[in-house]
Structure formats: structure tokens, C-alpha cells
Design a protein around this motif. Structure first.
Motif, PDB file in Angstrom:
ATOM      1  N   ALA A 174       0.841  -1.208   0.000  1.00  0.00           N
ATOM      2  CA  ALA A 174       0.000   0.000   0.000  1.00  0.00           C
ATOM      3  C   ALA A 174       0.871   1.252   0.000  1.00  0.00           C
ATOM      4  O   ALA A 174       1.826   1.364   0.769  1.00  0.00           O
ATOM      5  CB  ALA A 174      -0.922  -0.006   1.210  1.00  0.00           C
ATOM      6  N   GLY A 175       0.565   2.174  -0.902  1.00  0.00           N
ATOM      7  CA  GLY A 175       1.268   3.441  -0.968  1.00  0.00           C
ATOM      8  C   GLY A 175       2.620   3.394  -1.659  1.00  0.00           C
ATOM      9  O   GLY A 175       3.330   4.393  -1.685  1.00  0.00           O
ATOM     10  N   THR A 176       2.990   2.243  -2.218  1.00  0.00           N
ATOM     11  CA  THR A 176       4.274   2.127  -2.901  1.00  0.00           C
ATOM     12  C   THR A 176       4.071   1.893  -4.394  1.00  0.00           C
ATOM     13  O   THR A 176       3.000   1.470  -4.824  1.00  0.00           O
ATOM     14  CB  THR A 176       5.115   0.964  -2.325  1.00  0.00           C
ATOM     15  OG1 THR A 176       4.450  -0.269  -2.588  1.00  0.00           O
ATOM     16  CG2 THR A 176       5.333   1.123  -0.828  1.00  0.00           C
ATOM     17  N   HIS A 177       5.122   2.155  -5.166  1.00  0.00           N
ATOM     18  CA  HIS A 177       5.084   1.866  -6.597  1.00  0.00           C
ATOM     19  C   HIS A 177       5.402   0.390  -6.798  1.00  0.00           C
ATOM     20  O   HIS A 177       6.369  -0.114  -6.230  1.00  0.00           O
ATOM     21  CB  HIS A 177       6.108   2.715  -7.348  1.00  0.00           C
ATOM     22  CG  HIS A 177       5.728   4.150  -7.420  1.00  0.00           C
ATOM     23  ND1 HIS A 177       4.918   4.665  -8.403  1.00  0.00           N
ATOM     24  CD2 HIS A 177       6.034   5.187  -6.612  1.00  0.00           C
ATOM     25  CE1 HIS A 177       4.746   5.946  -8.199  1.00  0.00           C
ATOM     26  NE2 HIS A 177       5.413   6.294  -7.109  1.00  0.00           N
ATOM     27  N   VAL A 178       4.590  -0.280  -7.605  1.00  0.00           N
ATOM     28  CA  VAL A 178       4.750  -1.709  -7.837  1.00  0.00           C
ATOM     29  C   VAL A 178       4.615  -1.976  -9.331  1.00  0.00           C
ATOM     30  O   VAL A 178       3.744  -1.397  -9.989  1.00  0.00           O
ATOM     31  CB  VAL A 178       3.659  -2.510  -7.082  1.00  0.00           C
ATOM     32  CG1 VAL A 178       3.770  -3.987  -7.376  1.00  0.00           C
ATOM     33  CG2 VAL A 178       3.725  -2.247  -5.597  1.00  0.00           C
ATOM     34  N   ALA A 179       5.459  -2.847  -9.861  1.00  0.00           N
ATOM     35  CA  ALA A 179       5.334  -3.282 -11.248  1.00  0.00           C
ATOM     36  C   ALA A 179       4.865  -4.732 -11.252  1.00  0.00           C
ATOM     37  O   ALA A 179       5.378  -5.559 -10.505  1.00  0.00           O
ATOM     38  CB  ALA A 179       6.661  -3.164 -11.983  1.00  0.00           C
ATOM     39  N   VAL A 180       3.890  -5.021 -12.090  1.00  0.00           N
ATOM     40  CA  VAL A 180       3.434  -6.384 -12.326  1.00  0.00           C
ATOM     41  C   VAL A 180       3.834  -6.710 -13.757  1.00  0.00           C
ATOM     42  O   VAL A 180       3.533  -5.947 -14.683  1.00  0.00           O
ATOM     43  CB  VAL A 180       1.906  -6.528 -12.144  1.00  0.00           C
ATOM     44  CG1 VAL A 180       1.440  -7.920 -12.548  1.00  0.00           C
ATOM     45  CG2 VAL A 180       1.516  -6.223 -10.699  1.00  0.00           C
ATOM     46  N   VAL A 181       4.521  -7.826 -13.942  1.00  0.00           N
ATOM     47  CA  VAL A 181       4.993  -8.220 -15.264  1.00  0.00           C
ATOM     48  C   VAL A 181       4.117  -9.348 -15.779  1.00  0.00           C
ATOM     49  O   VAL A 181       3.965 -10.368 -15.129  1.00  0.00           O
ATOM     50  CB  VAL A 181       6.467  -8.682 -15.205  1.00  0.00           C
ATOM     51  CG1 VAL A 181       6.949  -9.136 -16.576  1.00  0.00           C
ATOM     52  CG2 VAL A 181       7.349  -7.565 -14.662  1.00  0.00           C
ATOM     53  N   GLY A 182       3.528  -9.145 -16.950  1.00  0.00           N
ATOM     54  CA  GLY A 182       2.715 -10.181 -17.576  1.00  0.00           C
ATOM     55  C   GLY A 182       1.508  -9.578 -18.261  1.00  0.00           C
ATOM     56  O   GLY A 182       1.135  -8.433 -18.006  1.00  0.00           O
ATOM     57  N   LEU A 230      -3.414  -5.521  -5.965  1.00  0.00           N
ATOM     58  CA  LEU A 230      -2.461  -4.557  -5.440  1.00  0.00           C
ATOM     59  C   LEU A 230      -3.017  -3.134  -5.489  1.00  0.00           C
ATOM     60  O   LEU A 230      -2.882  -2.375  -4.530  1.00  0.00           O
ATOM     61  CB  LEU A 230      -1.145  -4.653  -6.208  1.00  0.00           C
ATOM     62  CG  LEU A 230      -0.383  -5.968  -6.007  1.00  0.00           C
ATOM     63  CD1 LEU A 230       0.734  -6.104  -7.029  1.00  0.00           C
ATOM     64  CD2 LEU A 230       0.153  -6.079  -4.587  1.00  0.00           C
ATOM     65  N   ALA A 231      -3.647  -2.773  -6.600  1.00  0.00           N
ATOM     66  CA  ALA A 231      -4.216  -1.426  -6.727  1.00  0.00           C
ATOM     67  C   ALA A 231      -5.360  -1.205  -5.737  1.00  0.00           C
ATOM     68  O   ALA A 231      -5.465  -0.142  -5.134  1.00  0.00           O
ATOM     69  CB  ALA A 231      -4.697  -1.199  -8.159  1.00  0.00           C
ATOM     70  N   ARG A 232      -6.192  -2.219  -5.561  1.00  0.00           N
ATOM     71  CA  ARG A 232      -7.288  -2.103  -4.588  1.00  0.00           C
ATOM     72  C   ARG A 232      -6.748  -1.926  -3.175  1.00  0.00           C
ATOM     73  O   ARG A 232      -7.395  -1.317  -2.329  1.00  0.00           O
ATOM     74  CB  ARG A 232      -8.195  -3.330  -4.656  1.00  0.00           C
ATOM     75  CG  ARG A 232      -9.073  -3.339  -5.891  1.00  0.00           C
ATOM     76  CD  ARG A 232      -9.881  -4.597  -5.989  1.00  0.00           C
ATOM     77  NE  ARG A 232     -10.773  -4.744  -4.831  1.00  0.00           N
ATOM     78  CZ  ARG A 232     -11.472  -5.825  -4.577  1.00  0.00           C
ATOM     79  NH1 ARG A 232     -11.401  -6.872  -5.378  1.00  0.00           N
ATOM     80  NH2 ARG A 232     -12.253  -5.881  -3.525  1.00  0.00           N
ATOM     81  N   GLY A 233      -5.551  -2.454  -2.929  1.00  0.00           N
ATOM     82  CA  GLY A 233      -4.927  -2.326  -1.614  1.00  0.00           C
ATOM     83  C   GLY A 233      -4.173  -1.020  -1.430  1.00  0.00           C
ATOM     84  O   GLY A 233      -3.588  -0.794  -0.389  1.00  0.00           O
ATOM     85  N   GLY A 234      -4.163  -0.170  -2.452  1.00  0.00           N
ATOM     86  CA  GLY A 234      -3.540   1.139  -2.319  1.00  0.00           C
ATOM     87  C   GLY A 234      -2.178   1.287  -2.964  1.00  0.00           C
ATOM     88  O   GLY A 234      -1.550   2.334  -2.843  1.00  0.00           O
ATOM     89  N   ALA A 235      -1.694   0.254  -3.667  1.00  0.00           N
ATOM     90  CA  ALA A 235      -0.409   0.367  -4.361  1.00  0.00           C
ATOM     91  C   ALA A 235      -0.589   1.158  -5.653  1.00  0.00           C
ATOM     92  O   ALA A 235      -1.678   1.185  -6.236  1.00  0.00           O
ATOM     93  CB  ALA A 235       0.154  -1.023  -4.679  1.00  0.00           C
ATOM     94  N   VAL A 263       0.226   0.926  -9.210  1.00  0.00           N
ATOM     95  CA  VAL A 263       0.598  -0.243 -10.004  1.00  0.00           C
ATOM     96  C   VAL A 263       0.811   0.110 -11.473  1.00  0.00           C
ATOM     97  O   VAL A 263      -0.004   0.812 -12.078  1.00  0.00           O
ATOM     98  CB  VAL A 263      -0.477  -1.339  -9.908  1.00  0.00           C
ATOM     99  CG1 VAL A 263      -0.065  -2.580 -10.696  1.00  0.00           C
ATOM    100  CG2 VAL A 263      -0.747  -1.702  -8.443  1.00  0.00           C
ATOM    101  N   THR A 264       1.911  -0.402 -12.014  1.00  0.00           N
ATOM    102  CA  THR A 264       2.181  -0.350 -13.444  1.00  0.00           C
ATOM    103  C   THR A 264       2.247  -1.783 -13.938  1.00  0.00           C
ATOM    104  O   THR A 264       2.981  -2.600 -13.378  1.00  0.00           O
ATOM    105  CB  THR A 264       3.515   0.361 -13.750  1.00  0.00           C
ATOM    106  OG1 THR A 264       3.443   1.701 -13.245  1.00  0.00           O
ATOM    107  CG2 THR A 264       3.787   0.401 -15.241  1.00  0.00           C
ATOM    108  N   LEU A 265       1.471  -2.087 -14.964  1.00  0.00           N
ATOM    109  CA  LEU A 265       1.479  -3.414 -15.579  1.00  0.00           C
ATOM    110  C   LEU A 265       2.361  -3.351 -16.822  1.00  0.00           C
ATOM    111  O   LEU A 265       2.119  -2.549 -17.730  1.00  0.00           O
ATOM    112  CB  LEU A 265       0.062  -3.845 -15.960  1.00  0.00           C
ATOM    113  CG  LEU A 265      -0.059  -5.205 -16.633  1.00  0.00           C
ATOM    114  CD1 LEU A 265       0.205  -6.323 -15.633  1.00  0.00           C
ATOM    115  CD2 LEU A 265      -1.424  -5.379 -17.259  1.00  0.00           C
TER     116      LEU A 265
END
Length: 134
Positions: A51-59, A71-76, A78-80
Motif C-alpha cells: 500500500a502506498g508504494t510503486h509496484v510493477a506487475v509483469v505479464g 495490489l491497486a485495490r490495496g492502495g499500491a 501499479v504499473t502493468l
């Protein structure tokens, strides 16, 4: 249900847990980040942690879409990242709509070229397109 040996099993439901075989990216030092900054699934516990951090999801498949949404619903933030030019080739339309609904940034034609960080903590990646993600 009848088993191969002829025995019968009475059940209200049958769950087939056949396992998953995740494709590991061919990147130097990937193992240094696995389990600390690189994970192969995401659900509610990971969403709380990110939550509150930048996260990358690969796929680009449904599993990647579901992870990005959790992840986005949890507040991250997110970049896919996916290799193809159009998610509709590999992802269900309801998930694509949810990516937009939850503010997931989608980067087409994106592949990771290099991982950056130390001591198991991933700080960013370089994409083969030359654009980075931090």
C-alpha cells in the motif's frame, strides 16, 4: 467420483490443485531479489504490504491482471508491464476494464532488461525500450 484404482470418493466439491509453473525472467541477479522484492503471485497480504508504494506487475495474462487489481485495490500504485501491443490478445475484457477502474498504468511492448538494487531490495528496472521504472 471414481479413482483410477476403482475406489469411489464421496465429496460435495473437488478442488484440482495442479500447481503452477511460473516463467522466470532470464535476468542477471534475479535470484537475489526473489522472495524479498520479486514475487510470483499477489493477493490481499501483498496488497497490504505494498500500500502506498510503486509496484510493477509483469505479464499480460489473467493472472497478471488479477494481481495488478489486488495490489491497486490495496492502495499500491501499479504499473502493468507486458510484451505485446494489446492486452486484449491475452487478457479477459472484464479484467482490462478493472485495470482502468482501479487506475493501473499499462505499458505496452515493455520488457525488463535489467534489475537495479542491492541487498535483496529492488529499487527499479530498466526496460528494453530504454524507459526505466522506479
Amino acid at each position: 467420483m471414481r479413482l483410477d484404482d476403482g475406489k469411489e470418493v464421496a465429496a460435495r466439491a473437488v478442488i484440482l490443485a495442479t500447481g503452477a509453473d511460473y516463467r522466470r525472467l532470464d535476468l542477471p541477479h534475479l535470484a537475489d531479489f526473489e522472495g524479498t522484492s520479486v514475487f510470483y503471485a499477489a493477493g490481499p497480504p501483498e496488497a497490504r504490504t505494498c500500500a502506498g508504494t510503486h509496484v510493477a506487475v509483469v505479464g499480460g495474462g489473467n493472472s497478471a491482471g488479477q494481481a495488478a487489481i489486488w495490489l491497486a485495490r490495496g492502495g499500491a500504485l501499479v504499473t502493468l508491464l507486458h510484451r505485446r501491443g494489446d492486452l486484449r490478445e491475452t487478457m479477459s475484457s472484464y479484467l482490462i476494464a478493472d485495470l482502468d477502474r482501479y487506475g493501473v498504468d499499462v505499458r505496452d511492448r515493455s520488457e525488463i532488461a535489467e534489475l537495479h538494487g542491492e541487498h535483496g531490495q529492488l529499487d527499479g528496472v530498466t526496460l528494453k525500450t530504454g524507459r526505466g521504472f522506479r
